[in-house]
Design an enzyme around this catalytic site. Structure first.
Site, PDB file in Angstrom:
ATOM      1  N   GLY A  69      89.408  95.645 -47.717  1.00 17.88           N
ATOM      2  CA  GLY A  69      88.992  96.740 -46.848  1.00 17.88           C
ATOM      3  C   GLY A  69      89.755  96.822 -45.542  1.00 17.88           C
ATOM      4  O   GLY A  69      90.076  97.916 -45.062  1.00 17.88           O
ATOM      5  N   GLN A 177      81.188  99.702 -47.052  1.00 21.42           N
ATOM      6  CA  GLN A 177      79.796  99.337 -47.295  1.00 21.42           C
ATOM      7  C   GLN A 177      79.069 100.319 -48.212  1.00 21.42           C
ATOM      8  O   GLN A 177      78.037  99.966 -48.793  1.00 21.42           O
ATOM      9  CB  GLN A 177      79.038  99.242 -45.968  1.00 21.42           C
ATOM     10  CG  GLN A 177      79.471  98.090 -45.080  1.00 21.42           C
ATOM     11  CD  GLN A 177      79.160  96.723 -45.668  1.00 21.42           C
ATOM     12  OE1 GLN A 177      78.313  96.578 -46.548  1.00 21.42           O
ATOM     13  NE2 GLN A 177      79.853  95.701 -45.185  1.00 21.42           N
ATOM     14  N   SER A 197      86.499  98.225 -50.714  1.00 17.13           N
ATOM     15  CA  SER A 197      86.800  96.813 -50.924  1.00 17.13           C
ATOM     16  C   SER A 197      86.070  96.288 -52.146  1.00 17.13           C
ATOM     17  O   SER A 197      84.907  96.642 -52.382  1.00 17.13           O
ATOM     18  CB  SER A 197      86.393  96.001 -49.686  1.00 17.13           C
ATOM     19  OG  SER A 197      86.662  94.632 -49.872  1.00 17.13           O
ATOM     20  N   SER A 198      86.739  95.434 -52.902  1.00 16.37           N
ATOM     21  CA  SER A 198      86.192  94.882 -54.133  1.00 16.37           C
ATOM     22  C   SER A 198      85.064  93.884 -53.895  1.00 16.37           C
ATOM     23  O   SER A 198      84.037  93.922 -54.568  1.00 16.37           O
ATOM     24  CB  SER A 198      87.316  94.211 -54.937  1.00 16.37           C
ATOM     25  OG  SER A 198      86.815  93.379 -55.946  1.00 16.37           O
ATOM     26  N   HIS A 199      85.237  92.996 -52.925  1.00 16.03           N
ATOM     27  CA  HIS A 199      84.274  91.901 -52.791  1.00 16.03           C
ATOM     28  C   HIS A 199      82.953  92.309 -52.158  1.00 16.03           C
ATOM     29  O   HIS A 199      82.041  91.490 -52.015  1.00 16.03           O
ATOM     30  CB  HIS A 199      84.900  90.724 -52.027  1.00 16.03           C
ATOM     31  CG  HIS A 199      85.024  90.927 -50.552  1.00 16.03           C
ATOM     32  ND1 HIS A 199      84.167  90.353 -49.644  1.00 16.03           N
ATOM     33  CD2 HIS A 199      85.925  91.615 -49.825  1.00 16.03           C
ATOM     34  CE1 HIS A 199      84.534  90.684 -48.420  1.00 16.03           C
ATOM     35  NE2 HIS A 199      85.604  91.450 -48.507  1.00 16.03           N
ATOM     36  N   THR A 235     104.045  92.789 -55.530  1.00 11.79           N
ATOM     37  CA  THR A 235     103.593  92.851 -56.923  1.00 11.79           C
ATOM     38  C   THR A 235     102.085  92.996 -56.968  1.00 11.79           C
ATOM     39  O   THR A 235     101.352  92.266 -56.293  1.00 11.79           O
ATOM     40  CB  THR A 235     104.006  91.564 -57.671  1.00 11.79           C
ATOM     41  OG1 THR A 235     105.425  91.430 -57.595  1.00 11.79           O
ATOM     42  CG2 THR A 235     103.565  91.618 -59.120  1.00 11.79           C
ATOM     43  N   CYS A 323      83.708  89.694 -39.678  1.00  8.94           N
ATOM     44  CA  CYS A 323      85.009  89.838 -39.018  1.00  8.94           C
ATOM     45  C   CYS A 323      84.915  89.592 -37.520  1.00  8.94           C
ATOM     46  O   CYS A 323      85.918  89.454 -36.842  1.00  8.94           O
ATOM     47  CB  CYS A 323      85.571  91.228 -39.272  1.00  8.94           C
ATOM     48  SG  CYS A 323      85.861  91.590 -41.011  1.00  8.94           S
TER      49      CYS A 323
END
Length: 374
Positions: A69, A177, A197-199, A235, A323
Site C-alpha cells: 500500500g 483499508q 494492499s494484499s496483507h 521482476t 506505520c
C-alpha cells in the site's frame, strides 16, 4: 493468542497460502521471459489482472502491481502528478492521510506546489463544503482516503468524485483499508486511481496494486523502465500476486457476510463496554463507519498501557497506525481529531478479521473492563 490488530496486518488465509505454494512451485519463471515457462507465468499474471480488474470495474491494462500500500500510494500520486503538472500548480489532500500520502505532498510543497490540507469534523469526516472552498482554477490533483485506518470512518468518495470529475480534477484515493470490505467501482464513484494492499485482506505481505480508471493519464517516474509499461521496475512477484488475487476474490465473494459478521462483533463489543460508558469515547461516525475498526479511548487509561496490559493475556491490539508506531504523540489523524496530547495518548484501536469470534470479543472486553477498573 487473540489477534485484534487486522488494520495493521491480517493473518494469511489458508486459500491464499495454498495458492502461493502452488504458484511458487509451478510458476517460478520470469513472466517477461520468452520460453514456455515464462509464458506460463505470463498467462497466470494476465489471469490475475483480469480477475482483479473485474472487482473494481476497470480494464486489465490499468492494473499495476507494487510491493504494498505504501508504494502504491507513492507511485499512483507521483505518476498522476507527472502526467498532469502542466495543467496547474495546486493540489488537495486531507489532514488525516496515511504518512506515505503526506510524504508525497510535502515533497510537492518543497518543489513549489501549493498544497491544501482539508480539515475534518468531530467525526473525522471531510465536508463537501471544505472541498469546494479549497478548489481553485489551477487545482489538478486531489487525494482523499476512503477509510481511516485508526477510526474506520468512511469518506463519501462518490460525492467528492462527482465534484472533481465536473471540475476536471484527477482524484486518487487510498483504499488500503476498504478494498475487499466494501464495493469500490471506479466509474461509479468517480475515482481515477486507487491504492490497495494484499496483507490487509488476508493475502501475503510485499504485494499491492494501483488501479487506474480507463481514461486516466499517468507518466512513468522511472526513466527507461520496461516492466509494467514503465510503471514500476523489477521482476514481478508472480506467487505473491496469485495469492493476493485469491485473497481478494475470497473477500469479494463473502463481502456481505463478512460485513454482517463484523457489524455484529462491533455491536457486542460496544454493548459489553457499557459499564465504562461514563469514561468511554468511541471515535467514528454513526453511519459512515467501517465495522471492522474501533478507535476508542478510556478516561484515565493511556492507550499504551492498555496495549501492554492486554498483551500480558496474549491479546494483540494497537495504539494506531503501525506505520506511526514510534510516534508516541500520535499520528496525523490523531492530531486532526484531538486537540491535546493527553487525549491522543488515551487512544487505542481494536480491528477485527474474518476469523475473529464472538467468544474472543467477550473475553477481550472483560479484560478491558478489568484493566480500566484497576
Amino acid at each position: 493468542m487473540i489477534y485484534l490488530d487486522h488494520a495493521a496486518t491480517t493473518i494469511m488465509s489458508t486459500e491464499a497460502m495454498e495458492t502461493w505454494i502452488k504458484a511458487t512451485q509451478n510458476y517460478f519463471a520470469n513472466a517477461n521471459s520468452l520460453h514456455e515457462a515464462g509464458e506460463q507465468s505470463s498467462q497466470l499474471l494476465l489471469a490475475c489482472r483480469n480477475k482483479l480488474a473485474s472487482l473494481v470495474n476497470t480494464t486489465p491494462e490499468q492494473v499495476f502491481f507494487t510491493s504494498g500500500g505504501s508504494e502504491s500510494n507513492y507511485l499512483a500520486l507521483n505518476s498522476l502528478y507527472q502526467a498532469n503538472k502542466h495543467l496547474g500548480n495546486h493540489v488537495i489532500t486531507t489532514a488525516i492521510e496515511h504518512p506515505t500520502v503526506h510524504s508525497f505532498f510535502q515533497q510537492m510543497e518543497r518543489q513549489g506546489v501549493e498544497v491544501t490540507y482539508l480539515p475534518v469534523d468531530q467525526f473525522g469526516l471531510v465536508s463537501m463544503d471544505s472541498v469546494k472552498k479549497a478548489t481553485k482554477e489551477d487545482t489538478i490533483l486531489a487525494s482523499i482516503q476512503h477509510v481511516n485506518s485508526e477510526t474506520g470512518v468512511i469518506q463519501p468518495l462518490k460525492e467528492f468524485g462527482s465534484f472533481f470529475k465536473a471540475n476536471n480534477i484527477i482524484f486518487h484515493s487510498d483504499c488500503v483499508q476498504s478494498f475487499g470490505k466494501t464495493p469500490i467501482l471506479l466509474p461509479t464513484i468517480g475515482v481515477d486511481a486507487i491504492s490497495v494492499s494484499s496483507h490487509k485482506i488476508h493475502g501475503p505481505k510485499g504485494v499491492g496494486a494501483v488501479f487506474f480508471g480507463e481514461q486516466v493519464k499517468w507518466s512513468s517516474v522511472y526513466p527507461l523502465t520496461s516492466h509494467q509499461r514503465g510503471f514500476r521496475p523489477g521482476t514481478l512477484n508472480i506467487p505473491g500476486i496469485a495469492a493476493f488475487t485469491t485473497a481478494a476474490m475470497d473477500m469479494y465473494e463473502y463481502m456481505e457476510d463478512n460485513w454482517a459478521k463484523a457489524k455484529k462483533l462491533r455491536e457486542v463489543f460496544l454493548t459489553e463496554l457499557k459499564p465504562l460508558e461514563d469514561r468511554l469515547k468511541i471515535e467514528g461516525h454513526p453511519t459512515h463507519q467501517l465495522p471492522w475498526i474501533i478507535g476508542l479511548a478510556i478516561h484515565g487509561v493511556q492507550g499504551q498501557y492498555m496495549l501492554l496490559s492486554l498483551d500480558r493475556f496474549q491479546i494483540c491490539i494497537s495504539t494506531g497506525s503501525a506505520c506511526q508506531s514510534e510516534e508516541l504523540d500520535g499520528s496525523s489523524a490523531m492530531h486532526a481529531i484531538y486537540s491535546t496530547e493527553q487525549e491522543r495518548l488515551r487512544f487505542f484501536r481494536i480491528s477485527f478479521g474474518k476469523n475473529t469470534t464472538l467468544e474472543e470479543i467477550i473475553f477481550v472486553t472483560n479484560k478491558i473492563k478489568e484493566i480500566a477498573h484497576e
